[in-house]
Design an enzyme around this catalytic site. Structure first.
Site, PDB file in Angstrom:
ATOM      1  N   LYS A 123       0.861  -1.188   0.000  1.00  0.00           N
ATOM      2  CA  LYS A 123       0.000   0.000   0.000  1.00  0.00           C
ATOM      3  C   LYS A 123       0.897   1.239   0.000  1.00  0.00           C
ATOM      4  O   LYS A 123       1.393   1.667   1.037  1.00  0.00           O
ATOM      5  CB  LYS A 123      -0.930   0.004   1.212  1.00  0.00           C
ATOM      6  CG  LYS A 123      -1.922   1.148   1.159  1.00  0.00           C
ATOM      7  CD  LYS A 123      -3.033   0.988   2.173  1.00  0.00           C
ATOM      8  CE  LYS A 123      -4.105   2.051   1.992  1.00  0.00           C
ATOM      9  NZ  LYS A 123      -3.603   3.406   2.186  1.00  0.00           N
ATOM     10  N   LYS A 326      -3.324  -2.170   7.418  1.00  0.00           N
ATOM     11  CA  LYS A 326      -2.303  -1.176   7.772  1.00  0.00           C
ATOM     12  C   LYS A 326      -1.265  -1.727   8.752  1.00  0.00           C
ATOM     13  O   LYS A 326      -1.535  -2.661   9.497  1.00  0.00           O
ATOM     14  CB  LYS A 326      -2.983   0.049   8.373  1.00  0.00           C
ATOM     15  CG  LYS A 326      -3.716   0.874   7.335  1.00  0.00           C
ATOM     16  CD  LYS A 326      -3.594   2.336   7.683  1.00  0.00           C
ATOM     17  CE  LYS A 326      -4.301   3.206   6.664  1.00  0.00           C
ATOM     18  NZ  LYS A 326      -4.228   4.618   7.028  1.00  0.00           N
TER      19      LYS A 326
HETATM   20  O1  D41 Z   1      -1.033   1.172  -2.968  1.00  0.00           O
HETATM   21  C1  D41 Z   1      -2.136   1.695  -2.771  1.00  0.00           C
HETATM   22  N1  D41 Z   1      -2.191   2.820  -2.096  1.00  0.00           N
HETATM   23  C2  D41 Z   1      -3.389   1.068  -3.282  1.00  0.00           C
HETATM   24  C3  D41 Z   1      -4.568   1.810  -3.270  1.00  0.00           C
HETATM   25  C4  D41 Z   1      -3.413  -0.245  -3.801  1.00  0.00           C
HETATM   26  N2  D41 Z   1      -2.292  -1.007  -3.855  1.00  0.00           N
HETATM   27  N3  D41 Z   1      -4.563  -0.758  -4.261  1.00  0.00           N
HETATM   28  C5  D41 Z   1      -5.725  -0.046  -4.249  1.00  0.00           C
HETATM   29  N4  D41 Z   1      -6.859  -0.608  -4.734  1.00  0.00           N
HETATM   30  C6  D41 Z   1      -7.996   0.058  -4.717  1.00  0.00           C
HETATM   31  C7  D41 Z   1      -9.217  -0.630  -5.237  1.00  0.00           C
HETATM   32  C8  D41 Z   1      -9.395  -1.915  -4.557  1.00  0.00           C
HETATM   33  C9  D41 Z   1     -10.426   0.237  -5.027  1.00  0.00           C
HETATM   34  C10 D41 Z   1      -9.021  -0.849  -6.712  1.00  0.00           C
HETATM   35  C11 D41 Z   1      -5.763   1.275  -3.749  1.00  0.00           C
HETATM   36  C12 D41 Z   1      -7.014   1.955  -3.795  1.00  0.00           C
HETATM   37  N5  D41 Z   1      -8.102   1.321  -4.284  1.00  0.00           N
HETATM   38  C13 D41 Z   1      -7.233   3.322  -3.352  1.00  0.00           C
HETATM   39  N6  D41 Z   1      -6.315   4.244  -3.145  1.00  0.00           N
HETATM   40  C14 D41 Z   1      -6.918   5.359  -2.738  1.00  0.00           C
HETATM   41  C15 D41 Z   1      -8.236   5.152  -2.697  1.00  0.00           C
HETATM   42  C16 D41 Z   1      -8.446   3.877  -3.088  1.00  0.00           C
END
Ligand code: D41
Length: 681
Positions: A123, A326
């Site tokens: 993330k 987290k």
């Molecule tokens: O690395 C991230 N910050 C990250 C954010 C990630 N690896 N995957 C994400 N996948 C999504 C969905 C499941 C809705 C396609 C996300 C985010 N959303 C996201 N980042 C900010 C709002 C949503």
């Protein structure tokens, strides 16, 4: 059912607070509280609204994630909304297990059914962005905004090197979602630059609290010329509209296609089966977190099968097939109870913020160094302030910033004292130095205590049992004023001290006795001369062999020691010039502190000082290493190739081109006997 007034008021207050902080964060890029604090407030409101649905208002921050567009950016309606992601903050196993259990339940799976396949991702802690390509060309980049409407930041995103402007073999229409972020090294460099600008008097410049804020600020910078100077990176992790491309059946296969089309996709992304794999991933990434070149605030789990994703669907913009897990927060809020000034062994005064204890980055933090006057002033930390404390990895905790809104009206700017807080001597800051120093020397009891502890430590004289508490007591009681006083201690002095029975006193005396037999490097190091660490002490001992020539050495002589530079040489010279330091050494020797002295290595000038010798071929009896060592201890430099500067070439059997070169240049050539003769002078 009516909601109690108390709860109604709390919900109203939370909404106010969250609106304020969301504005600070999303619109102004200057958050006042750490994410963890925001998440806590958000959760609290969410829970109140869940138990009392009557409280829910359409404008509640829980109903619209994200922020508004800044004046100045055109608005963009996302063709496919950008969803948010549900967050689990539970530690270790439970977060992953809860998610897996929820997914299995919603899919109606039984315990005996096969584990579900997931994709586990990092993330990234940046800014979510949507990139739109038509016929393989980047036509638009938009921030997430509230998920429906974002801001057109195409100009700024075009400056991000990792965002492809043109794709190979891509579908007719492709929307890629990912995170724009700033690497830690880029962030440090940027802040360094900002500090320089501020120092030169720039008015509208500021430093950034963390890489995420710096990235968000850069993406939403209205002046593209400034945005261009802010180094950003990008990783893709999702998509919106795709038209005219191949059909996909898993999340992972799309990520691989994105990679093939030219997008950066993290190589830490992996396919996992069942909750156990997710837990293992969470743990492995948690271990590596601090070593990554960029900040992450957790990991993300996604159901891999696109068919299952569709079946699971979403609730209020959060897909049921994904969750963010987290890590413990590395930033927290706390208050400054006092600012103390600590006096170190060399008299250096360090301002230290004493904090209301706070759990951050896995430990309870009660102090944070403010380093020196300039740092303390730059951050303007004051007693009573609410501050953001950060602890990442093994790095010492630091105060990142003050929360200005929470400052009390009567607070006072911190100033460094002009006198030592321990002994009252004058504190001075030398020209060009960052630190104030107490000028009390060993008159200052703080410096005295540190000097004794330094002398007694394991790597110095190794006086077992002479710890901080004991030294504090002995110095405070006046039993010990100087190092030699240690060796004048008797049972009678010791047993008067707190918690010191006759047995412990005897142990201390025995340890002192034992410590008298030491080595020259330990003794030198134990004296606590500024800039003289263990390895310099060893170099000095090896070079001079004995203490007296070190004490008498001129700065020039000291500079002959390998690895001793001007600062160290000056410091040594100044130390031994001080009559009271010589007195301390004399008395320590008189008390019986002793070591074996080596040959005074620098008496006679070495026979081959300044000569350069090259070895080639095989000598009849000496190995290459032996010959090299003999030459070096006679002062010669042994070089690898022959040049005009070479004084001698020592050649053995099968000498090759080096010998030819020596003859060509007219350099003297010796055999092994010739070498021995040379060494004998
Ligand atoms: O690395 C991230 N910050 C990250 C954010 C990630 N690896 N995957 C994400 N996948 C999504 C969905 C499941 C809705 C396609 C996300 C985010 N959303 C996201 N980042 C900010 C709002 C949503």
């Amino acid at each position: 059912m009516t909601v109690p007034a108390r709860i109604q008021e709390r919900a109203d207050a939370l909404r106010e607070l969250l609106h304020h902080h969301a504005h600070q964060y999303y619109v102004l890029d200057t958050p006042e509280i750490p994410d963890a604090e925001y998440d806590r407030l958000f959760r609290e409101l969410q829970e109140l609204e869940e138990t009392h649905p009557e409280l829910l208002t359409p404008d509640s921050p829980t109903q619209r994630v994200g922020g508004r567009a800044l004046e100045g950016f055109a608005k963009v309606r996302h063709k496919v909304p950008m969803l948010s992601i549900r967050t689990e903050t539970d530690i270790e196993a439970t977060g992953a297990r809860n998610f897996d259990a929820r997914v299995r339940r919603e899919l109606g799976l039984k315990e005996a059914d096969a584990p579900i396949e997931y994709v586990a991702e990092l993330k990234f802690d940046g800014l979510a962005i949507s990139l739109r390509y038509e016929a393989g060309v980047l036509v638009q980049a938009a921030t997430r905004g509230d998920g429906e409407i974002g801001e057109d930041v195409t100009q700024n995103i075009r400056t991000v090197g990792q965002v492809p402007l043109r794709l190979r073999d891509a579908p007719a229409v492709l929307e890629v979602r990912g995170e724009v972020f700033m690497r830690r090294d880029d962030f440090e460099r940027l802040n360094e630059l900002q500090r320089e600008k501020i120092a030169k008097g720039a008015k509208n410049e500021k430093t950034f609290v963390n890489p995420r804020n710096a990235a968000a600020g850069a993406v939403r910078q209205l002046d593209p010329a400034i945005a261009r100077q802010r180094p950003l990176s990008f990783f893709a992790y999702g998509w919106g509209q795709i038209e005219g491309g191949p059909a996909f059946d898993t999340h992972h296969s799309v990520l691989m296609a994105l990679k093939a089309w030219g997008f950066p996709v993290s190589d830490r992304i992996t396919v996992a089966r069942g909750a156990d794999d997710l837990i293992a991933y969470h743990q492995a990434v948690g271990r590596d977190r601090d070593a990554l070149p960029f900040d992450i605030d957790g990991v993300v789990y996604k159901v891999n099968s696109l068919a299952l994703q569709k079946q699971l669907g979403f609730v209020t913009r959060e897909p049921r097939w994904a969750v963010a897990h987290k890590f413990p927060a590395q930033e927290q809020l706390t208050t400054v109870e006092s600012i103390d000034v600590y006096v170190g062994r060399t008299g250096k005064l360090t301002p230290v913020a004493r904090l209301q204890p706070v759990f951050v980055g896995g430990v309870t933090v009660t102090n944070a160094t403010l380093h020196n006057e300039d740092e303390a002033r730059r951050k303007d930390v004051r007693v009573g302030d609410t501050v953001i404390v950060r602890r990442a990895g093994d790095v010492i905790p630091e105060v990142v910033a003050v929360v200005p809104e929470k400052r009390q009206a009567a607070s006072q700017v911190f100033t460094m004292p002009r006198t030592c807080p321990v002994c009252g001597s004058e504190a001075v800051r030398e020209e060009g130095e960052a630190d104030y120093r107490c000028t009390g020397g060993l008159f200052c009891s703080a410096q005295r205590k540190h000097a004794i502890l330094h002398f007694a430590q394991r790597r110095a004289l190794d006086i077992e049992g002479l710890g901080e508490k004991l030294v504090d007591q002995m110095v405070e009681a006046g039993v010990i004023r100087t190092l030699p006083d240690l060796y004048r201690l008797g049972l009678a002095n010791l047993v008067t001290l707190e918690r010191m029975g006759e047995k412990s006193a005897q142990n201390v005396l025995a340890a002192l006795e034992k410590s008298k037999h030491t080595t020259l490097p330990r003794f030198l190091y134990g004296l606590g001369i500024r800039h003289v660490g263990e390895s310099t002490a060893r170099d000095l001992a090896r070079h001079f062999g004995q203490l007296d020539p070190i004490m008498e050495a001129s700065v020039e002589r000291l500079l002959e020691v390998p690895d001793v530079g001007p600062i160290v040489a000056e410091s040594l010279h100044a130390f031994f010039q001080q009559p009271h330091n010589r007195e301390v050494i004399e008395q320590l020797r008189a008390c019986g502190v002793q070591w074996e002295e080596g040959p005074p290595a620098v008496q006679a000038p070495k026979p081959l000082s300044g000569k350069t010798v090259v070895l080639t071929g095989t000598l009849p009896t000496l190995s290459r290493e032996e010959a090299k060592e003999m030459l070096e201890s006679a002062g010669a430099k042994v070089a690898g190739s022959v040049s005009k500067k070479t004084d001698y070439v020592v050649a053995g059997a099968e000498a090759g081109s080096k010998l030819d070169k020596a003859r060509e240049l007219g350099v003297a050539v010796l055999d092994e006997d010739g070498l021995r003769g040379l060494l004998a002078g």
